[in-house]
Design an enzyme around this catalytic site. Sequence first.
Site, PDB file in Angstrom:
ATOM      1  N   CYS A  11      37.351  47.130  38.028  1.00  0.00           N
ATOM      2  CA  CYS A  11      36.706  46.525  39.041  1.00  0.00           C
ATOM      3  C   CYS A  11      35.361  47.086  38.797  1.00  0.00           C
ATOM      4  CB  CYS A  11      37.216  47.010  40.525  1.00  0.00           C
ATOM      5  SG  CYS A  11      37.082  48.775  40.569  1.00  0.00           S
ATOM      6  N   CYS A  14      34.665  50.920  39.193  1.00  0.00           N
ATOM      7  CA  CYS A  14      34.845  51.531  37.983  1.00  0.00           C
ATOM      8  C   CYS A  14      33.544  51.427  36.971  1.00  0.00           C
ATOM      9  CB  CYS A  14      35.981  50.810  37.300  1.00  0.00           C
ATOM     10  SG  CYS A  14      37.644  50.798  37.962  1.00  0.00           S
ATOM     11  N   ASP A 445      11.381  22.053  23.564  1.00  0.00           N
ATOM     12  CA  ASP A 445      10.536  21.758  22.275  1.00  0.00           C
ATOM     13  C   ASP A 445      11.545  21.942  20.979  1.00  0.00           C
ATOM     14  OD1 ASP A 445      11.677  24.439  22.151  1.00  0.00           O
ATOM     15  OD2 ASP A 445       9.713  25.547  21.392  1.00  0.00           O
TER      16      ASP A 445
END
Length: 583
Positions: A11, A14, A445
Amino acid sequence: MRQYTVTGMTCAACQSHVEKAVAEVPGVSSVAVALLTNSMAVDGTASNEEIIRAVENAGYGARLKGEEKKKSSASEKLAQEAEALADHETPKLKRRLIWSAVFLALLMYITMGHNMLGWPVPAFFDHNHLGLALTEMFLALIVMYVNKDFFLSGGKSLAHGAPNMDTLVALGSGVSFLWSLYVLYEMTYLLTQGTSNADLMGFYHDRLYFESAAMIPALITVGKTLESLSKGRTTDALKSLMRMAPKTAFIEKNGQEVSVAIDEVQPGDIFVVRPGETIPVDGVIIEGTTAADESALTGESVPVDKAEGDTVKAATMNCAGFIRARATRVGEDTTFSQIIRMVSDAAATKAPIARIADAVSAVFVPAVIGTAALVMIVWILLGAPVAKALEYAICVLVISCPCALGLATPVAIMVGSGVGAKNGILFKTSESLENAGKIQIVALDKTGTVTEGKPEVTGIYPAGHMTDDELLLLAYSLEWKSEHPLARAVVEKAEERGMSPKETSGFRVLAGNGLAAIMDGDTIHGGSETYISTLADIPQDMTELSRALGGEGKTPIFFERNGIFLGIIAAADVIKKDSAQAV
């Protein structure tokens, strides 16, 4: 920037803990940890051993990417990196989710279906509250065991003084189970004291939380599975890049051509590339001319003419012409490898908004645990029974929804990156992705970005008394043997009109100039204005037309027969139908 693989993170807490531990290592100037790719990028003078030790002391694992095979070839390293990006986690999570869903469904059938809706159960369980409670306990235990990773990770992080989201999941589920187990023992005790089964009904209906103990890890596993699926989709673009890497090369040794693994090519080696082959390494042409398809690197769909002294890049395609080139950059130094490294490094970067979420999540878990403890203490001080106060504390842990904060931001970033990659748009950093939401004007471009990536005929301009179909048929007869993208555009246009090519002989590819062949006894040429102008006089109006077409981004192809100019066919990379939506 050094790249590491970090294991054990589950998570955002952590992730934050690992970052903090590594940032405190003397000599580390910057560190970025990516939870969803389990990677860490570190800049600074600190040694690899110090960085890995800091991660391990924080309760996680780390290794330098590729350290298992330091002497691996370049192709093996790419294979290892592709393997590291392979989605091994999603199949495991799917299995966990399926088993969790099966046993949770049985548990919910009893707790919700039977108890609340009166759904039928075997006669043995009718009004058998103790038997039903035992069944709920076993079903909850199975679901908790299937999702044991939450408890292992949560307990480990708590032991290291850095509780994470898994700690909340483990606490919410574990405390619910232990409390329900206590109530179950209390029910058995009361039964030995002569309490009737009917009197146990209140305990069974009001004080058991076995379904919560199972529901919490099962629901979080749903989120983990969705997160893993998102992660797998977002790494597809990088894995596709790695698969494009050349594996072998033909080099000259002792006057002979020898096929060698790509990692055996050294700077200064002479390599040869035939039409249709992939250029193995970066180099400079020393003999021959060709047209190179560099769309893999630049997005430019029209091949670029190359002659002696021009550079060629690894992973681009030699469309026409035999070339000999001297290797200048090999292995991880090639332009292609640097692009792969850049995309990989981008995965380890973090959007500014993600840093805010990390900062909150770092204190979120301790705050929830502290709040639960405070709730329990306050209720006890207010005179509530310990059992009731404990129930309220459990409610705080259960309702906190621990993964919402930790997963929402990184999943949003990864999904956004994944949608971009699916449409051919790569973000260099997560910050670039966040800033993309503020864009009002887009300037592009390169062709191949909003275009189809292959030329199509956009106009036919015959000279003299020749008609459109006559010029197209002549061009078709000349071009149909060529593999050049512009030739393919002419062929497709002619086939659209149902034409069949005339017989030709003496077909030649004039690399960098055009094509030549003999048809009906006449010599015909097609190619660039510069080349055709050496064979025939081009009218002024056609020259002006060529300039106008070039200004519109179209490529004019000139044709002549026996020194007589025949006309121009214009080809261009047309805009994709969904480009407006993509922009």
